[in-house]
Design an enzyme around this catalytic site. Structure first.
Site, mmCIF file in Angstrom:
data_model
loop_
_atom_site.group_PDB
_atom_site.id
_atom_site.type_symbol
_atom_site.label_atom_id
_atom_site.label_comp_id
_atom_site.label_asym_id
_atom_site.label_seq_id
_atom_site.Cartn_x
_atom_site.Cartn_y
_atom_site.Cartn_z
ATOM 1 C CG ASP A 1 91.718 -13.696 76.966
ATOM 2 O OD1 ASP A 1 90.639 -12.965 76.681
ATOM 3 O OD2 ASP A 1 92.654 -13.103 77.358
ATOM 4 C CG ASP B 1 87.659 -8.710 77.606
ATOM 5 O OD1 ASP B 1 88.762 -9.005 78.298
ATOM 6 O OD2 ASP B 1 86.660 -9.579 77.446
ATOM 7 C CG HIS C 1 91.085 -5.058 84.416
ATOM 8 N ND1 HIS C 1 91.589 -5.137 83.278
ATOM 9 C CD2 HIS C 1 91.367 -6.031 85.331
ATOM 10 C CE1 HIS C 1 91.628 -6.565 83.149
ATOM 11 N NE2 HIS C 1 91.463 -6.868 84.593
ATOM 12 C CD GLU D 1 98.623 -7.895 80.681
ATOM 13 O OE1 GLU D 1 99.754 -7.657 81.734
ATOM 14 O OE2 GLU D 1 97.707 -8.486 80.661
ATOM 15 C CE1 TYR E 1 91.034 -9.179 86.876
ATOM 16 C CE2 TYR E 1 92.012 -11.333 86.438
ATOM 17 C CZ TYR E 1 91.568 -10.015 85.936
ATOM 18 O OH TYR E 1 91.717 -9.501 84.738
ATOM 19 N NE ARG F 1 95.281 -5.419 79.279
ATOM 20 C CZ ARG F 1 94.869 -6.656 78.901
ATOM 21 N NH1 ARG F 1 94.420 -7.523 79.985
ATOM 22 N NH2 ARG F 1 95.525 -7.148 78.061
ATOM 23 C CB CYS G 1 96.230 -13.236 75.360
ATOM 24 S SG CYS G 1 97.036 -13.605 76.685
ATOM 25 C CG ASN H 1 98.569 -9.832 84.877
ATOM 26 O OD1 ASN H 1 98.297 -10.609 85.544
ATOM 27 N ND2 ASN H 1 98.143 -10.087 83.663
ATOM 28 C CD GLU I 1 91.554 -5.425 77.160
ATOM 29 O OE1 GLU I 1 91.863 -5.929 76.100
ATOM 30 O OE2 GLU I 1 91.574 -5.945 78.280
ATOM 31 C CG ASP J 1 89.321 -8.834 81.974
ATOM 32 O OD1 ASP J 1 89.190 -7.724 81.134
ATOM 33 O OD2 ASP J 1 90.154 -9.508 81.487
#
Length: 290
Positions: free
Chosen positions: A55, A84, A109, A184, A40, A154, A119, A206, A111, A82
């Protein structure tokens, strides 16, 4: 195709699949030689390790692609990335998917936070509407060229809204075409169990350190129907702590002698990098050339 391999691993006998976070090409090699089956690249990892930033949405698509390409060029394990919120507009999301897929990635993924994201384990997150997130997912699904390439959705709804809205969002995201789901910052095993019992899509947990989610074990998560366990920054945190201790020791003592036994040896490094194989190839070239 790496997407097919990733799906096979998720649906295979060694469930749930452990997905190990790797922040660069060398850590990907370490993960592979340690027995990892999937790896990942997190947005937080790119921000911290490559940019030295928190982040908070500072990553650009190109920042992520640089690290992605370095990893996939040296490691053939299926890579989950990721992205985002997709880096902007619908067209930007489509561009992201095309470039990420061409770089040898197995899965991404995306989100449902606003572009000014936080974050996932910090307060004051804001979400886009369900319809806007569905547009993001549809754009991603439409942009992929290989149907095996995995689009994972996500949702941060549990922390921002409530459990009922999380379920509503996950259902909508699956309807929009998401292949797998990533709720999440869950806090209870019962929350995973409800989702696995009521949604047919593979479910990711996660298990990041120092966050909202307890450090549930693989057996605990298996028993509640989790398909994948993500350890996004575990190795990076350990590497960073070790490096910090080494720097302090050298500054304090003027030598690394006391901590040399904590370091990977030169031969160990060379073994991981196949150094001697490359060196032998160079020797043959030099011999024939000169």
């Amino acid at each position: 195709m790496t997407g097919n391999l990733f799906r096979d691993l998720v649906n295979g006998g060694d469930s749930p699949l452990s997905i190990l976070g790797t922040v660069n090409a060398y850590s990907a090699l370490l993960a592979k030689k340690s027995g990892a089956k999937a790896i990942y690249l997190s947005g937080s990892g790119v921000s911290a390790s490559s940019l030295g930033l928190p982040d908070l949405g500072f990553n650009t698509l190109e920042d992520v692609l640089i690290d992605v390409r370095r990893i996939t060029n040296i490691c053939d394990l299926p890579l989950l990335v990721d992205i985002d919120t997709g880096f902007g507009s619908i067209k930007s999301i489509q561009k992201t998917i095309k470039l990420i897929e061409k770089s040898g990635v197995a899965a991404i993924h995306i989100e449902d936070q606003v572009d000014e994201k936080r974050c996932g384990h910090r307060p004051n997150k804001k979400l886009v509407s369900i319809s806007k997130m569905k547009d993001r997912i549809k754009a991603a699904v439409d942009a992929r060229e290989d149907e095996s390439f995995v689009i994972m959705a996500r949702s941060d709804a549990l922390a921002v809204e409530n459990e009922k809205m999380l379920h509503e969002r996950l259902e909508s995201y699956i309807e929009a075409g998401a292949d797998m789901i990533f709720p999440e910052a869950l806090t209870k095993l019962s929350q995973y169990k409800y989702i696995s019992n009521n949604f047919s899509s593979p479910l990711l947990a996660n298990i990041t350190e120092f966050g909202k989610t307890p450090l549930f074990t693989k057996n605990e998560l298996k028993n509640v129907g989790v398909s994948m366990i993500l350890y996004p920054l575990s190795a990076f945190r350990a590497m960073s702590s070790s490096a910090e201790r080494v720097y302090f020791e050298i500054i304090k003592e003027g030598s690394q002698k006391k901590i040399i036994n904590q370091m990977q040896t030169r031969n160990e490094l060379y073994d991981y990098l196949s150094y001697y194989d490359y060196e032998n190839q160079i020797d043959k070239i030099v011999k024939n050339k000169y």
